[in-house]
Design a protein around this motif. Structure first.
Motif, mmCIF file in Angstrom:
data_model
loop_
_atom_site.group_PDB
_atom_site.id
_atom_site.type_symbol
_atom_site.label_atom_id
_atom_site.label_comp_id
_atom_site.label_asym_id
_atom_site.label_seq_id
_atom_site.Cartn_x
_atom_site.Cartn_y
_atom_site.Cartn_z
ATOM 1 N N GLN A 154 0.833 -1.196 0.000
ATOM 2 C CA GLN A 154 0.000 0.000 0.000
ATOM 3 C C GLN A 154 0.871 1.251 0.000
ATOM 4 O O GLN A 154 0.574 2.236 -0.678
ATOM 5 C CB GLN A 154 -0.900 0.020 1.253
ATOM 6 C CG GLN A 154 -1.869 -1.124 1.354
ATOM 7 C CD GLN A 154 -3.311 -0.665 1.318
ATOM 8 O OE1 GLN A 154 -3.662 0.397 1.825
ATOM 9 N NE2 GLN A 154 -4.175 -1.460 0.708
ATOM 10 N N LEU A 155 1.947 1.171 0.752
ATOM 11 C CA LEU A 155 2.856 2.317 0.783
ATOM 12 C C LEU A 155 3.437 2.551 -0.590
ATOM 13 O O LEU A 155 3.543 3.683 -1.058
ATOM 14 C CB LEU A 155 4.004 2.063 1.765
ATOM 15 C CG LEU A 155 3.709 2.044 3.257
ATOM 16 C CD1 LEU A 155 5.021 1.985 4.026
ATOM 17 C CD2 LEU A 155 2.929 3.268 3.667
ATOM 18 N N LEU B 20 1.063 4.182 -2.741
ATOM 19 C CA LEU B 20 0.803 5.574 -2.415
ATOM 20 C C LEU B 20 1.867 6.484 -3.000
ATOM 21 O O LEU B 20 1.665 7.684 -3.149
ATOM 22 C CB LEU B 20 0.748 5.767 -0.893
ATOM 23 C CG LEU B 20 -0.511 5.265 -0.190
ATOM 24 C CD1 LEU B 20 -0.346 5.356 1.314
ATOM 25 C CD2 LEU B 20 -1.720 6.065 -0.635
ATOM 26 N N ASP C 258 3.808 8.402 -5.482
ATOM 27 C CA ASP C 258 3.464 8.889 -6.812
ATOM 28 C C ASP C 258 4.348 10.083 -7.146
ATOM 29 O O ASP C 258 5.289 10.385 -6.419
ATOM 30 C CB ASP C 258 1.974 9.269 -6.876
ATOM 31 C CG ASP C 258 1.592 10.255 -5.780
ATOM 32 O OD1 ASP C 258 0.387 10.393 -5.522
ATOM 33 O OD2 ASP C 258 2.494 10.878 -5.178
ATOM 34 N N ALA D 272 3.723 13.076 -6.882
ATOM 35 C CA ALA D 272 3.659 14.127 -5.869
ATOM 36 C C ALA D 272 4.554 13.760 -4.687
ATOM 37 O O ALA D 272 5.112 14.620 -4.023
ATOM 38 C CB ALA D 272 2.222 14.320 -5.405
ATOM 39 N N ASN D 273 4.658 12.496 -4.427
ATOM 40 C CA ASN D 273 5.512 12.023 -3.342
ATOM 41 C C ASN D 273 6.399 10.906 -3.872
ATOM 42 O O ASN D 273 6.144 9.737 -3.618
ATOM 43 C CB ASN D 273 4.657 11.467 -2.180
ATOM 44 C CG ASN D 273 3.758 12.506 -1.571
ATOM 45 O OD1 ASN D 273 2.640 12.717 -2.029
ATOM 46 N ND2 ASN D 273 4.247 13.153 -0.524
ATOM 47 N N PHE E 274 7.975 8.606 -1.150
ATOM 48 C CA PHE E 274 7.069 8.360 -0.054
ATOM 49 C C PHE E 274 7.497 7.179 0.806
ATOM 50 O O PHE E 274 7.537 7.267 2.028
ATOM 51 C CB PHE E 274 5.651 8.134 -0.595
ATOM 52 C CG PHE E 274 4.624 7.977 0.478
ATOM 53 C CD1 PHE E 274 4.014 6.751 0.713
ATOM 54 C CD2 PHE E 274 4.268 9.058 1.275
ATOM 55 C CE1 PHE E 274 3.063 6.607 1.717
ATOM 56 C CE2 PHE E 274 3.310 8.926 2.284
ATOM 57 C CZ PHE E 274 2.715 7.694 2.501
ATOM 58 N N MET F 129 1.151 9.918 8.971
ATOM 59 C CA MET F 129 1.595 10.307 7.639
ATOM 60 C C MET F 129 0.995 9.381 6.580
ATOM 61 O O MET F 129 0.583 9.835 5.510
ATOM 62 C CB MET F 129 3.110 10.234 7.576
ATOM 63 C CG MET F 129 3.671 10.953 6.384
ATOM 64 S SD MET F 129 5.377 11.383 6.674
ATOM 65 C CE MET F 129 5.847 11.998 5.071
ATOM 66 N N ILE F 130 0.955 8.126 6.902
ATOM 67 C CA ILE F 130 0.373 7.176 5.950
ATOM 68 C C ILE F 130 -1.097 7.485 5.740
ATOM 69 O O ILE F 130 -1.594 7.522 4.613
ATOM 70 C CB ILE F 130 0.547 5.729 6.453
ATOM 71 C CG1 ILE F 130 2.032 5.364 6.518
ATOM 72 C CG2 ILE F 130 -0.201 4.764 5.565
ATOM 73 C CD1 ILE F 130 2.297 4.007 7.139
ATOM 74 N N LYS G 297 -1.648 10.513 3.644
ATOM 75 C CA LYS G 297 -1.410 10.261 2.234
ATOM 76 C C LYS G 297 -2.559 9.454 1.630
ATOM 77 O O LYS G 297 -3.015 9.723 0.526
ATOM 78 C CB LYS G 297 -0.085 9.504 2.064
ATOM 79 C CG LYS G 297 0.257 9.183 0.632
ATOM 80 C CD LYS G 297 0.520 10.434 -0.191
ATOM 81 C CE LYS G 297 0.776 10.061 -1.646
ATOM 82 N NZ LYS G 297 0.685 11.160 -2.567
ATOM 83 N N MET G 298 -3.023 8.516 2.364
ATOM 84 C CA MET G 298 -4.130 7.702 1.864
ATOM 85 C C MET G 298 -5.374 8.552 1.659
ATOM 86 O O MET G 298 -6.064 8.435 0.640
ATOM 87 C CB MET G 298 -4.455 6.573 2.850
ATOM 88 C CG MET G 298 -3.501 5.415 2.800
ATOM 89 S SD MET G 298 -4.008 4.140 3.967
ATOM 90 C CE MET G 298 -2.850 2.852 3.557
ATOM 91 N N THR H 231 -5.099 10.616 -1.237
ATOM 92 C CA THR H 231 -5.293 9.833 -2.452
ATOM 93 C C THR H 231 -6.780 9.610 -2.723
ATOM 94 O O THR H 231 -7.198 9.490 -3.870
ATOM 95 C CB THR H 231 -4.569 8.471 -2.320
ATOM 96 O OG1 THR H 231 -3.201 8.722 -2.014
ATOM 97 C CG2 THR H 231 -4.660 7.668 -3.600
ATOM 98 N N ILE I 101 -6.366 1.577 2.498
ATOM 99 C CA ILE I 101 -6.954 2.732 1.838
ATOM 100 C C ILE I 101 -8.395 2.441 1.427
ATOM 101 O O ILE I 101 -9.242 3.330 1.401
ATOM 102 C CB ILE I 101 -6.108 3.167 0.619
ATOM 103 C CG1 ILE I 101 -6.552 4.537 0.140
ATOM 104 C CG2 ILE I 101 -6.167 2.125 -0.491
ATOM 105 C CD1 ILE I 101 -5.659 5.145 -0.897
#
Lengths: 146, 679
Positions: free
Chosen positions: A29-30, A33, A35, A37-38, A41, B46-47, B50-51, B54, B138
């Protein structure tokens, strides 16, 4: 280094991390995430995890060394540690945390101390592997753009 | 205004006239949902951030509960939902949950790595609307908007239940089943009827001013005094007489205190979990009897006291909430806080929606109207039907509430109503509210709420994406009309988010039409609820709607069986919606037609197909204000023909045995009386 080779190595290492149970679904999942933009990340999160873990480990050490042992506090710290390690998908670390908490709720100091050693060990292993892995990922990314 | 948040902001771009509910919903809503996430774990925080980004939500993160509280306090209407960790160093997550529930009445999702049953249960009893186990995926976050919608809908329902008293015409105590449907509808209808011409969005409608009978408004302050007195005496020893003495409020009677005490006791009981089963566990929306409890689940765990204490709650809303929380078992709120309460609720809602204060009055009125609408709901409605209605209408209900509460902006109201989109059998209410206010204020119309800016406005204000689950995505292009009924994002509304085939929708649908015209005027204060609501307003603004009057008659066929009829109606309604309708007049027409259709359907039910046809013709010829609400489901949520089962719709239709007859009159919102709605 040859880009393809690098990418291949990255893929292999990644696979082994998952196959061997060091990493789990949340890590994917990380990665997802991450992308434009990050772009870093994953690295950012992992770094944050290291920092926070260091703090928590220290707290747990301290709590384990104090007498009498405050199991509630211990459980609290470990709960936090378990939470963040599970967030990044650190599977083995998380499992050890669970074991620890079981000893904790049983107020088994000895068990706690032993299992905490396990926690620290798994954490150290994971950290090492992740650092290598992410470094490779970074290199592959650079080589791609190069 | 366009809704544009910093990050993950979704500008509510206009949906095209041919906006499809699914499209919009998928694309827009719930983008922009304003989330506050609280977690002391920086990694998780932070996760999560970000999720959520998104997911296109607008995220604010903080790592301390106290910080979160102050952020929320400073920004009353700045957030739509809160996600909080359970274990936090400075404050227990459950405590934070309670605070938020009391002070801001926002939906709160708890999360924890702990998945132990008792912890999860704790979340439930404290009023969390959901509980996520870490690590959070997410996918779990993508659906959190449902809690926002559901909460609003519930509040709306509460409102309806408690409200609708003002209207003197309110039908006599409805059966519990119909609690919110009947009484609310009734009240709404009547109220709306009366109001329609009287109210302007700027009506200074005081809580009590419009009420026909004097009622005690349990304002936050008053309730605080009450609670203080009770605490001083001890809950066991607190008798009305003594409480009254301690409170020392001139004009307050022992009876007032007694009934309030009763509610308060119920509320406390609920908090302690005794009545949990009633409120929380009742599936969908609680059976009619329990309807009052249902939506209150969120109230559980809320310390109304605290809430009142914080003064966050608008005067009445507190009372209402409390009343709701107290779970009035009967549909009618015997409490004096009828309209007032309603208003409060709305007001309460308002803050959340960030609606202007000025809308209070409108709300008040709206609330009433909405309530009336509910009243109109046939009391014969089967409990399950009602439940399903409620269920479906959740969002709509909320919307209605919202709409009503935000009387200020018709547009807003409209949009709200529209937005709700949730299939609710109570869509009627929305319709009523909107319908009743025939005079649409252009100014309000102009509210950005709708499509063009309205939605954005609303969205930005509320952070809620245009449609709460409904298609109400306002096409930016239109300031108004596109009837973006948010109704049901899931369903495809041709052009208007009007779900096809959802029975309840029909009534709401038609309401929508009316809305367009009247919504803005009627739905006061609903304003900012959601962009979708805005859409409603737009509609009323007579912007080119997707409706076309001519379409009205097109799909109208009288099927042999009710279900067909219903579907036809729905179709017709939908069609109406779908066509680019010229709003003002058309809306009405459409609404009228829709109603006619319903009526026709009804007639048909009774085997008078001919009459129906005639009826319909009449309707078409007499484009009058649409009284969409009334058709069958006055539940506020019915505006949108959301997934309401055909049977439900039929049931509703059937209820209005005699409604068909005076079709013409019915269309006149004012004239829309309960006649149609069998009580």
């Amino acid at each position: 280094m040859n880009r393809n080779r690098l990418q291949h190595q990255v893929a292999c290492m990644r696979k082994s991390l998952f196959d061997q149970g060091y990493l789990d679904e949340p890590f994917i999942q990380l990665e997802e995430l991450q992308d434009d933009a990050n772009p870093n990340f994953v690295q950012e999160i992992v770094t944050l995890f290291y920092t926070d873990s260091a703090r928590l480990i220290q707290n747990i050490e301290h709590a384990l060394n104090s007498r009498p042992i405050d199991f509630n506090k211990l459980d609290d710290y470990m709960h936090q540690f378990k939470g963040s390690s599970s967030s990044i998908g650190a599977k083995k670390v998380t499992n050890e945390c669970t074991v620890f908490r079981e000893y904790c709720s049983a107020e088994n100091a000895e068990g706690c101390i032993r299992s905490f050693q396990q926690v620290k060990q798994e954490y150290a292993i994971l950290r090492r592997k992740l650092e290598v892995y992410l470094q490779m990922v970074g290199q592959a990314a650079v080589s791609q753009t190069a | 205004m366009k809704f544009s948040c910093g990050r993950g902001a979704m500008s509510i771009t206009s949906s095209s006239a041919a906006w499809k509910p699914t499209d919009v919903v998928a694309d827009q809503f719930p983008a922009g949902l304003r989330v506050l996430v609280v977690d002391d774990d920086p990694t998780c925080l932070m996760i999560l951030e970000k999720m959520l980004r998104t997911c296109l939500y607008e995220v604010t993160k903080c790592n301390r509960a106290e910080t979160a509280l102050s952020i929320l306090r400073e920004n009353k209407n700045g957030f739509d939902i809160v996600i909080s960790d359970v274990h936090m160093p400075d404050m227990d997550g459950f405590k934070l949950l309670e605070h938020i529930g009391l002070e801001m009445d926002l939906p709160v999702i708890m999360m924890s790595a702990d998945d132990g049953k008792h912890v999860v249960m704790k979340g439930v009893t404290h009023g969390a609307c959901d509980y996520l186990i870490k690590p959070v995926r997410i996918e779990a976050l993508k659906n959190i908007w449902q809690h926002v919608v559901r909460k609003r809908k519930n509040e709306w329902k509460d409102f309806e239940q408690s409200g609708s008293v003002e209207e003197g015409d309110r039908q006599p105590k409805q059966s519990e089943d119909a609690d919110y449907s009947s009484s609310a509808n009734e009240g709404n209808w009547r109220g709306s009827k009366k109001r329609k011409d009287d109210e302007e969005e700027t009506d200074e409608r005081d809580d009590t001013s419009t009420l026909k009978k004097p009622r005690v408004v349990w304002s936050v302050e008053l309730h605080q005094q009450f609670v203080a007195a009770v605490n001083q005496l001890g809950i066991d020893k607190a008798v009305p007489k003594k409480i009254l003495e301690l409170m020392n409020v001139p004009g307050l009677t022992r009876e007032n205190v007694a009934s309030h005490l009763q509610k308060y006791r119920l509320y406390l009981r609920r908090l302690s979990g005794v009545s949990q089963h009633q409120s929380n566990l009742n599936p969908p929306f609680i059976s009619p009897q329990d309807s009052t409890f249902g939506p209150l689940s969120s109230l559980n765990g809320l310390d109304l006291q605290a809430l009142a204490a914080t003064g966050q709650l608008p005067t009445q809303s507190f009372a209402r909430l409390q009343a709701a929380g107290l779970g009035r078992p009967t549909a009618k709120s015997s409490i004096p806080m009828t309209l007032v309460d309603q208003r409060n609720i709305f007001s309460f809602e308002n803050p959340k929606l960030r609606f202007g204060e000025g809308q209070q009055q409108q709300q008040h009125m709206n609330n009433k109207q909405q309530i009336n609408l509910l009243n109109g709901i046939p009391t014969n409605m089967e409990p399950r039907q009602l439940a399903s209605l409620q269920h479906g209408g959740q969002s709509i209900g909320n919307m209605n509430m919202q709409v009503a509460s935000h009387g200020a902006q018709n547009n807003q109201n409209n949009s709200l109503l529209m937005q709700m989109g949730q299939p609710q059998s109570r869509g009627q209410i929305l319709g009523d509210t909107t319908v009743s206010h025939s005079p649409r204020r252009p100014s309000s119309m102009g509210q950005p709420i709708l499509s063009n800016g309205m939605a954005a406005n609303v969205a930005s204000r509320n952070g809620i994406p245009e449609t709460i689950g409904a298609t109400s995505y306002n096409p930016v292009s239109q300031a108004t009309s596109t009837l973006n009924f948010p109704m049901n994002h899931a369903s495809e509304l041709p052009g208007n988010s009007f779900p096809l085939g959802s029975t309840p929708g029909i009534s709401s649908f038609s309401s929508k039409g009316t809305f367009q015209e009247d919504v803005s005027s009627e739905i006061k204060g609903s304003g900012g609820f959601m962009p979708s609501y805005v859409k409603f307003n737009d509609l009323s603004q007579h912007k080119p709607q997707n409706w076309e009057l001519q379409n009205v008659g097109m799909t109208f066929n009288f099927p042999q069986h009710s279900s067909s009829l219903q579907s036809n109606l729905m179709q017709s309604v939908l069609v109406q919606q779908g066509s680019s309708g010229q709003m003002n007049g058309h809306n009405r027409s459409s609404a009228v037609v829709s109603r006619a259709m319903f009526s026709a359907g009804d007639i048909k039910e009774h085997g008078n197909a001919q009459n129906v046809n005639q009826h319909l013709n009449n309707l078409v010829d007499n484009i009058i204000r649409v009284k969409s609400e009334g058709v069958f489901d006055t539940s506020p949520g019915n505006l949108f023909p959301v997934h309401f089962g055909q049977e439900d719709l039929m049931g509703a239709l059937l209820k209005q045995q005699d409604s068909i007859a005076p079709t013409e009159n019915e269309f006149d919102f004012d004239g829309y009386s309960k006649d149609n709605i069998p009580v």
